[in-house]
Design an enzyme around this catalytic site. Structure first.
Site, PDB file in Angstrom:
ATOM      1  N   HIS A  86       0.826  -1.212   0.000  1.00  0.00           N
ATOM      2  CA  HIS A  86       0.000   0.000   0.000  1.00  0.00           C
ATOM      3  C   HIS A  86       0.864   1.267   0.000  1.00  0.00           C
ATOM      4  CE1 HIS A  86      -3.701  -2.281   0.896  1.00  0.00           C
ATOM      5  NE2 HIS A  86      -4.314  -1.214   0.494  1.00  0.00           N
ATOM      6  N   LYS A 141      -9.689  -7.503   8.653  1.00  0.00           N
ATOM      7  CA  LYS A 141     -10.299  -7.809   9.950  1.00  0.00           C
ATOM      8  C   LYS A 141     -10.122  -6.617  10.870  1.00  0.00           C
ATOM      9  CE  LYS A 141      -6.324 -10.155  12.080  1.00  0.00           C
ATOM     10  NZ  LYS A 141      -6.024  -9.504  13.363  1.00  0.00           N
TER      11      LYS A 141
END
Lengths: 185, 280
Positions: free
Chosen positions: A39, A104
């Site tokens: 990222h 999550k």
């Protein structure tokens, strides 16, 4: 348990708008893997006005760093990693067309606002159910950053990948509503 | 002196590295089954089902139960009548980790420098805690630790005036703020007392205790039960999506402390509570 919704990638505004928190879904199609290091590199590319290693429009990113595949297997174990670490990056990815993330744990308000603005969605997969989840992954192609090892970007082909809508494009957040429902003062 | 050659240590560590990743302890499986019966959230129940099914698949297929096969944390109890021969003891442990993570297809998650962030490629170095004990054996326990739950851990140097209430508040607040991040249902390891580093170590060691086993001192055993009840009333639930199963257990370890101090540490452990031991 309620009926599971089957959805296919790439995601459209219509598909995303039809999802609300708590919906259990089975995802089929292609999803891209990326976590912290990938990222960071992608956002650096966007800052420089360069192209990403894949076209993000309508796509989904799965926050995962799989374990190595045993011989004859498509992938090793592949459960989600904790998503809040991507709070700094996901809004940028959504701006350039990303429609969904799978991870999550709760994501931040900056992500929630972007989901609403751009009609995108955040799913959770069950953390620690990595061997089970791997069974829904049928294809695994390296896209970029091989030198990052488990953190490389991969295109996974999935069939009936199990996930739950955790933050939707209508402002819903299962972490707030779900916990409030079961909290006992 | 009893001699143990380093090759024996390498083989033993290699084996337990893999076993820990594939084989969830029966105490954890049993606790999840029991909590599932009482879980009030249907989504939560479904998640616990997935976790149990996952443990079965991992064991049957010898696959890692979680892709994060962790930092290799090893606790060594070295008998003072043992002489290690054939090489460097710590190098042998690291070699065992290296072989186990490579041959077991476990993920390599260790960066050589925290800021340079370049992967060492073989999951070494391990974190090794050694204690010298009486006897002529070596006990080696591996407790691979995932990043998600480790990141939700914290230590605080309380003022003695904050007392028992201060400890309870800190623990509950730490679990509440962690939400779904550490992969609940969790096991909460708590250290109370000692110095700064001793306290953190107590919290970590508390995680090695089997689920359902209480502290031998009744005061702390009761505190464990009380905190477990409070945590499971927070509503966090499996994966933080809401429910009544937030923690499977709470374990406390204590140590004498300084007149000026009241340290408390919380080490969070995800439901993939992995540890395996070998006695040589």
């Amino acid at each position: 348990m309620s009926e599971k919704k089957k959805i296919n990638t790439p995601l459209t505004d219509d598909i995303v708008a039809g999802l609300k928190i708590g919906d259990e879904v089975l995802i089929t199609g292609n999803i891209y893997t990326a976590r912290d290091a990938a990222h960071k590199r992608m956002v650096d590319l966007l800052d420089k006005g360069e192209k990403l290693p894949f076209e993000p429009k309508g796509q989904m990113i799965y926050f995962v760093g799989p374990s190595p595949a045993k011989p004859g297997k498509v992938i090793g174990s592949a459960g989600p990693t904790t998503s809040y670490r991507m709070n700094a990056y996901s809004p940028r990815m959504i701006e350039v067309g990303l429609k969904g993330m799978i991870g999550k744990g709760e994501m931040g308000p900056e992500v929630a606002a972007k989901l609403k603005e751009k009609t995108a969605v955040y799913f959770v997969a069950v953390g620690g159910a990595a061997a089970l989840i791997a069974k829904s992954i049928t294809g695994n192609e390296l896209i970029a950053y091989e030198e990052l090892g488990a953190e490389a970007i991969r295109k996974l082909t999935v069939k009936d990948f199990p996930a739950i809508v955790a933050m939707d494009c209508h402002g819903g957040n299962i972490y707030k509503e779900g916990i409030a429902k079961y909290e006992k003062k | 002196m009893r001699q143990i050659i380093t090759d024996t240590i390498i083989q033993a560590v290699r084996k337990i590295s893999m076993e820990a990743a594939y084989d969830l302890g029966e105490d954890v499986v049993h606790a999840i089954e029991e909590f599932k019966k009482r879980e009030e959230s249907p989504v939560g129940k479904g998640i616990l089902d997935q976790v149990l099914e996952n443990a079965k698949i991992a064991r049957n297929e010898q696959a890692p139960m979680c892709q994060d096969t962790g930092f290799a944390v090893l606790f060594v109890e070295l008998g003072q009548e043992v002489q290690i021969t054939g090489g460097d003891f710590y190098a042998a442990i690291n070699e065992g980790v290296r072989q186990g993570y490579k041959d077991g297809y476990l993920r390599k998650s260790i960066l050589g420098d925290p800021l340079e962030r370049k992967n060492t490629g073989d999951n070494t170095p391990a974190v090794i805690h050694t204690e010298i004990v009486p006897g002529d054996k070596i006990k080696i326990t591996i407790a691979p630790k995932g990043g998600g739950s480790e990141n939700m851990s914290e230590i605080k140097m309380l003022k003695p005036s904050e007392g028992l209430q201060g400890i309870k508040d800190f623990v509950i607040d730490r679990v509440r703020r962690s939400g779904g991040n550490p992969c609940p249902p969790v096991i909460v390891g708590i250290g109370i007392g000692g110095t700064f580093e001793k306290c953190a170590m107590l919290a970590k060691k508390a995680l090695l205790r089997e689920i359902g086993h209480r502290h031998p001192n009744k005061f702390y055993a009761d505190l464990e039960v009380e905190l477990l009840g409070k945590i499971n009333r927070l509503g966090i639930g499996p994966q933080g999506l809401g429910g009544t199963t937030t923690a499977l257990d709470v374990h406390i370890e204590v140590h004498p402390c300084h007149i000026a101090s009241l340290p408390v540490a919380v080490n969070m452990q995800c439901h993939a509570a992995r540890h395996k031991e070998v006695i040589l």
